[in-house]
Design a protein around this motif. Structure first.
Motif, mmCIF file in Angstrom:
data_model
loop_
_atom_site.group_PDB
_atom_site.id
_atom_site.type_symbol
_atom_site.label_atom_id
_atom_site.label_comp_id
_atom_site.label_asym_id
_atom_site.label_seq_id
_atom_site.Cartn_x
_atom_site.Cartn_y
_atom_site.Cartn_z
ATOM 1 N N SER A 288 -2.743 -11.617 7.950
ATOM 2 C CA SER A 288 -2.216 -12.920 7.214
ATOM 3 C C SER A 288 -2.779 -14.432 7.228
ATOM 4 O O SER A 288 -3.062 -15.121 6.640
ATOM 5 C CB SER A 288 -0.813 -13.285 7.701
ATOM 6 O OG SER A 288 -0.037 -11.885 7.258
ATOM 7 N N ALA A 354 1.986 -8.005 -4.417
ATOM 8 C CA ALA A 354 1.494 -9.178 -4.118
ATOM 9 C C ALA A 354 1.349 -9.074 -2.483
ATOM 10 O O ALA A 354 1.834 -9.868 -1.793
ATOM 11 C CB ALA A 354 2.610 -10.296 -4.334
ATOM 12 N N ASN A 359 0.734 -7.303 4.914
ATOM 13 C CA ASN A 359 1.361 -7.203 6.133
ATOM 14 C C ASN A 359 2.761 -6.307 5.996
ATOM 15 O O ASN A 359 3.099 -5.550 6.872
ATOM 16 C CB ASN A 359 1.906 -8.395 6.721
ATOM 17 C CG ASN A 359 2.411 -9.456 5.675
ATOM 18 O OD1 ASN A 359 2.206 -9.120 4.515
ATOM 19 N ND2 ASN A 359 2.511 -10.747 6.029
ATOM 20 N N ASN A 444 -4.441 -9.389 -10.808
ATOM 21 C CA ASN A 444 -3.461 -10.262 -11.349
ATOM 22 C C ASN A 444 -2.011 -9.164 -11.419
ATOM 23 O O ASN A 444 -2.088 -8.263 -12.413
ATOM 24 C CB ASN A 444 -3.307 -11.018 -12.621
ATOM 25 C CG ASN A 444 -2.171 -11.713 -12.634
ATOM 26 O OD1 ASN A 444 -1.043 -11.470 -12.253
ATOM 27 N ND2 ASN A 444 -2.446 -13.106 -13.103
ATOM 28 N N PRO A 494 4.338 -14.865 -4.783
ATOM 29 C CA PRO A 494 4.293 -16.113 -4.474
ATOM 30 C C PRO A 494 5.713 -17.204 -4.923
ATOM 31 O O PRO A 494 6.297 -16.514 -5.918
ATOM 32 C CB PRO A 494 3.575 -16.839 -5.276
ATOM 33 C CG PRO A 494 3.044 -15.588 -6.321
ATOM 34 C CD PRO A 494 3.473 -14.272 -5.481
ATOM 35 N N TYR A 525 8.373 -18.171 -10.887
ATOM 36 C CA TYR A 525 7.424 -16.978 -11.114
ATOM 37 C C TYR A 525 7.754 -15.806 -10.724
ATOM 38 O O TYR A 525 7.161 -14.657 -11.279
ATOM 39 C CB TYR A 525 6.157 -17.815 -10.320
ATOM 40 C CG TYR A 525 5.009 -17.155 -10.530
ATOM 41 C CD1 TYR A 525 4.312 -16.829 -11.797
ATOM 42 C CD2 TYR A 525 4.143 -16.793 -9.516
ATOM 43 C CE1 TYR A 525 3.237 -15.991 -12.014
ATOM 44 C CE2 TYR A 525 2.694 -16.280 -9.708
ATOM 45 C CZ TYR A 525 2.083 -15.927 -10.954
ATOM 46 O OH TYR A 525 1.164 -15.230 -11.266
ATOM 47 N N TRP A 529 7.882 -10.472 -11.231
ATOM 48 C CA TRP A 529 7.939 -9.334 -10.171
ATOM 49 C C TRP A 529 9.307 -8.359 -10.446
ATOM 50 O O TRP A 529 9.441 -7.255 -10.415
ATOM 51 C CB TRP A 529 7.921 -9.707 -8.738
ATOM 52 C CG TRP A 529 6.434 -9.696 -8.327
ATOM 53 C CD1 TRP A 529 5.670 -8.938 -7.674
ATOM 54 C CD2 TRP A 529 5.554 -11.138 -8.825
ATOM 55 N NE1 TRP A 529 4.342 -9.434 -7.563
ATOM 56 C CE2 TRP A 529 4.294 -10.467 -8.418
ATOM 57 C CE3 TRP A 529 5.751 -12.067 -9.279
ATOM 58 C CZ2 TRP A 529 3.025 -11.381 -8.394
ATOM 59 C CZ3 TRP A 529 4.441 -12.894 -9.583
ATOM 60 C CH2 TRP A 529 3.322 -12.572 -9.009
#
Ligand SMILES: C[S@@+](CC[C@H](N)C(=O)[O-])C[C@H]1O[C@@H](n2cnc3c(N)ncnc32)[C@H](O)[C@@H]1O
Length: 933
Positions: A288, A354, A359, A444, A494, A525, A529
């Motif tokens: 990360s 994403a 991780n 994306n 994000p 945003y 997801w």
């Protein structure tokens, strides 16, 4: 300064020649102390240095340092600890050094460090509290990850400086790929993957000249060797020193072998990175952090906002790991059950759309390996090869470097787990050559089809990538070995609220929602997801859990967004209610997040986790979790234009739309009144949220239709009316232009302004423990930056000032950044209030009166000062607590235990309230129908 910058600063300090007189100051400077602080500590006169020890420097509330004669370190540390000034100045650390040896003690935890002076930067995590960085247990334990990132960062920046063309968009991928190869080599040389300790770094040191004329050639030859199969070695004509490197394959060293030019500084940085012990690297944390190196905007922070392991586990444990552990426990020593569990684990797929540097995938992999190892131990099969295929850990990532690192991180994690559970010999025997399959997609996630990237049914491997780091087009062609297996979607997409979305992020949402809802422009945003995972679930045996911005579970987004999610037949399986996202970024903006677990509707119990006041996590089982993350039936709080019961109406304040001409500061009032005393009658105190909260004096010209003639005879006023007329007449807004006909009035007036009124600020900081509703002096005008209740009944004030109301509006009205955003239609009209008797109203009105009196007692303190949670006056806090107590007794006969209980009760009442009003509506309709028939 962040932890990486500190590491850099103390490494520089340790590299310099030891200067006994300067060391204490240089040490404090390295931990971010300002030049003025150091100056005060140094100064002879009026020094802030409180030390009573020779050569000592004592910084209050921080550290007592002493430089001593050679060999006297332990003795001096004892003196520092025993010194009465150490305790008096509340020092947290003591440190003694003679320039060869260094000893230090954390006086709070009792932890100590004793090391060669040159090595003290390796213990920098121990000293981080000196820089005010206290929540860093993981970092303290993972100093190597920070050191590696910090040093690679220096190398990366230097290489870009020397090879300017490599920083172009076209060459960035090559640069990132080169760095990934280096990371692999540093890891491999410290873990016996390469035959010989530090083989890579030592070869470069020996074979490249110290002026760095041929470093890139040496590295290029080593990379060529690692891409040459053993059987092709003779033909490859490799130099002897390169030929000893193994064939790595896996595409890592395939393709372009060009190496950037190395300056002397770059060469020395590279050797410096290589000197670290990479064995202990944590692929999740390091991954990360390292991704930020390649990102011009993030480089300064070096990935300090990575998701910590405890936070990742908040997602993964309830998603599936807890269940695996329970099954392990349940299986006991039953060999057959253990075998079944192992088979189940081997078929599990984890998909992070994403994934950054992977991780979540790495932690999931490591935890599953730990469980598999327990099974193997119980079955007496400790050398058993793992049945968990790395290719079952899939990801999508928008940026190419993190996507590369994610794959490498998983490869490293697999090797480390093999060493840990099966022994180094077995691990090494199977590690090289690397597998060439590609299972992290660079792209994306909101445009890609998740069902084809992580297909629900098993397909055989059809395509083997010739370059591990070139994404094959069809992920579906990679075998999952998961026939009949479960799929878990997870991650930390994000954070981008409505105001922080880029145009391309808005377009991503448009591509998902346009044509389905007009409200998508208000979505965070992360909703993309949630939506895509719900769609994915409706076609596969899967469950998801994402860290989300908590605003998707608050306010108006809930009724706008959630019907689309739930519409796929899914429900919330578990959730973590809002908690502050703490990380190590120096610009830690304090985002508040939630964790939402979704799955297809079912009858099993749902789990709701909440972080309580003492930072423990409480867990509640419930039949249903609603999209506000409250235990209770699914309900969407919809705005109500007027209250349905007898509560007073709350109006939006008055909107001037006047070009600033009807609003006055104190100076302007003085001038106007001095010119013409008659104007006084038309000037009123004027309050919006900020005037009320911060105690700012503002006024407005307030003239009724009947008073216009009289007011217009006052020149100071009439000229302002003219300005307003012109401003409105020229307005672009067509609704404003007709208001030019009455320029003496506000454009929009609601209720009966001027009466005794309660003011409710539109925005108020989430840090305040209470909503600071207030009573304004008679005649005041409330602006459109606040709401007003004009009959000013004090029992309404008691309700609005209550904790119950605060938690309600926080949940159903939502927030603007870190402020609650009040709304009358959403917050007040919908607020569930039990039937109040006259006595109840009288009692709570008294409580409101006591709140007002407590505020008065602190005149002229402003509302902002009074409601600062750090120093809210005791009597005022007590008045609020009394108000809560009296009110809550009316709700449930006692005080609520916590906010969760408050919200559950409010939602329960709300549900009944809406059912009742639906029944009333139906009754009215059927009566009307009867009459008609
Ligand atoms: C908050 S980070 C989380 C990454 C990682 N799991 C962690 O905790 O550090 C979000 C990641 O999503 C990636 N990302 C942003 N937009 C994306 C998109 N539309 N599709 C795929 N990945 C995206 C970012 O590059 C970033 O790596």
């Amino acid at each position: 300064m962040n932890a990486v910058e500190i590491e850099q600063a103390i490494t520089n300090l340790a590299d310099q020649d030891f200067d006994a007189a300067e060391f204490p100051f240089a040490f404090l400077e390295a931990f971010g102390n300002k030049a003025t602080t150091i100056k005060r500590l140094r100064s002879k006169k009026g020094s802030s240095n409180a030390s009573d020890i020779e050569g000592g420097v004592l910084q209050r509330s921080n550290i007592h340092i002493a430089v001593c004669a050679e060999g006297k370190v332990t003795e001096t540390l004892g003196k520092l600890k025993a010194s009465p000034t150490t305790g008096k100045a509340k020092a947290k650390f003591v440190l003694a050094t003679d320039g060869n040896w260094l000893e230090a003690e954390d006086l709070i935890s009792g932890e100590t460090v004793a090391c060669a002076y040159k090595d003290f930067p390796n213990h920098f995590g121990f000293f981080l509290p000196l820089a005010g960085i206290t929540t860093v247990k993981q970092i303290r334990n993972n100093a190597i990850d920070i050191q590696a990132t910090s040093r690679l960062n220096r190398l990366y920046v230097e290489l870009l400086r020397v090879n300017e063309d490599w920083s172009s968009d076209e060459r960035r991928h090559d640069m990132n790929h080169f760095m990934t190869r280096l990371v692999f080599c540093f890891f491999a040389e410290d873990t016996d993957i390469f035959n010989g300790d530090d083989l890579f770094t030592a070869t470069i040191e020996q074979m490249s000249d110290s002026r760095s004329n041929n470093t890139e050639h040496v590295i290029g030859e080593l990379f060529r060797a690692m891409d040459t199969a053993i059987e092709d070695r003779d033909a490859a004509d490799l130099p002897r020193w390169a030929n000893v490197f193994p064939y790595v394959n896996g595409g890592l060293f395939a393709g372009n072998k060009e190496t950037p030019k190395f300056s002397r500084i770059a060469r020395s940085y590279l050797l410096h990175v290589g000197s670290l012990d990479w064995k202990a690297i944590n692929p999740d944390i390091f991954g990360s952090m390292i991704q930020a190196v390649a990102d011009d905007e993030e480089r300064g922070e070096l990935g300090m906002h990575y998701t910590s392991v405890p936070n990742i586990l908040k997602v993964l444990n309830p998603l599936f790991l807890d269940n695996l552990r329970e099954q392990l426990e349940e299986a006991g020593d039953n060999s057959r059950k253990l075998l079944n569990l192992r088979k189940r684990i081997a078929k599990i797929r984890v998909f992070d759309p994403a994934c950054g540097s992977g991780n979540f995938l790495v932690i999931a992999y490591k935890e599953m390996r730990a469980i598999e190892n327990e099974i193997n131990k119980k079955r007496g099969e400790t050398h058993q090869k793992s049945e968990i295929p790395l290719t079952n850990f899939r990801g999508i990532e928008l940026r190419d470097f993190p996507a590369e690192i994610a794959r490498l991180a998983l490869i490293i994690a697999e090797y480390q787990c093999d060493v840990l559970y099966r022994g180094q010999k077995d691990a090494l025997a199977e590690f090289l050559p690397l597998n060439a399959m590609n299972w992290i997609t660079y792209g994306n996630a909101l445009h890609l089809d998740w069902l084809s990237i992580c297909p629900p049914t098993d397909t055989a491997v059809k395509l083997v990538a010739d370059d591990l780091f070139e994404t094959p087009l069809e992920q579906a062609e990679i075998d999952f070995e998961n026939e009949g297996g479960e799929t878990y979607l997870c991650g930390n997409p994000p954070y981008a609220g409505l105001s922080s979305q880029t145009n391309s992020q808005k377009n991503d949402l448009a591509s998902l929602f346009e044509g389905k809802t007009k409200y998508w422009k208000s979505f965070d945003y992360v909703s993309g997801w949630l939506y895509k995972s719900a769609h994915y679930m409706s076609h596969s045996n899967s469950v998801s859990a994402f860290v989300t911005t908590n605003s998707v579970c608050q306010g108006q987004q809930v009724p706008m967004l959630w019907p689309f999610i739930i519409g796929h037949g899914v429900e919330i399986k578990f959730a973590h209610t809002s908690f502050k996202w703490s990380n190590l970024a120096s610009n830690n903006a304090g985002v508040t997040v939630a964790i939402i677990g979704l799955g297809l509707q079912g009858n099993e119990k749902k789990k709701l986790f909440t972080i309580d006041a003492d930072c423990g996590i409480s867990e509640k089982e419930t039949n249903c979790i609603n999209p506000y993350l409250i235990a209770g039936p699914e309900v969407f709080v919809q705005p109500l234009s007027i209250p349905v019961d007898g509560r007073p109406k709350m109006f939006w304040g008055n909107k001037p739309t006047d070009g600033g001409n009807l609003i006055l500061g104190s100076d302007e009032v003085a001038v106007i009144v001095a010119q013409d005393k008659r104007s006084q009658k038309f000037i009123r105190p004027y309050f919006g949220s900020s005037e009320y909260i911060r105690g700012k004096n503002r006024y407005c010209i307030w003239v009724t239709d009947e008073e216009y003639e009289e007011a217009n005879h006052i020149p100071a006023l009439s000229c302002r009316f003219e300005e307003v007329r012109e401003f409105r007449a020229l307005s672009k807004a067509k609704e404003t232009r007709p208001a030019a006909q009455y320029p003496y009035r506000f454009r929009q007036i609601q209720g009966t302004p001027g009466e005794l009124a309660l003011i409710v600020p539109i925005h108020t900081s989430e840090n305040r423990d209470f909503l600071p509703v207030g009573l304004l002096p008679y005649g005041s005008i409330i602006s459109n930056a606040a709401y007003a209740i004009y009959d000013a009944s004090l029992w309404s004030m008691s309700l609005i000032a209550s904790r119950l109301h605060l938690v309600w509006i926080a949940t159903v009205c939502g927030k603007l950044k870190t402020d609650f955003r009040y709304s009358n239609t959403m917050g007040w009209n919908t607020f569930p209030i039990p039937k109040l008797t006259e006595k109840n109203k009288e009692d709570i009105a008294h409580c409101a009166e006591d709140i007002l009196l407590a505020r008065e007692a602190h005149f002229p303190a402003t509302i902002a000062e009074l409601y600062n949670p750090e120093n809210m006056p005791e009597d005022l806090r007590h008045a609020h607590e009394r108000n809560d107590e009296v009110l809550e007794r009316i709700y449930i006969g006692r005080k609520f235990k916590n906010d969760t209980e408050r919200l559950e009760k409010l939602f329960d009442l709300y549900t009944k309230m809406t059912i009742d009003s639906t029944k009333t509506d139906n009754k009215k309709t059927s009566q009307t129908k009867k009459k008609v028939s």
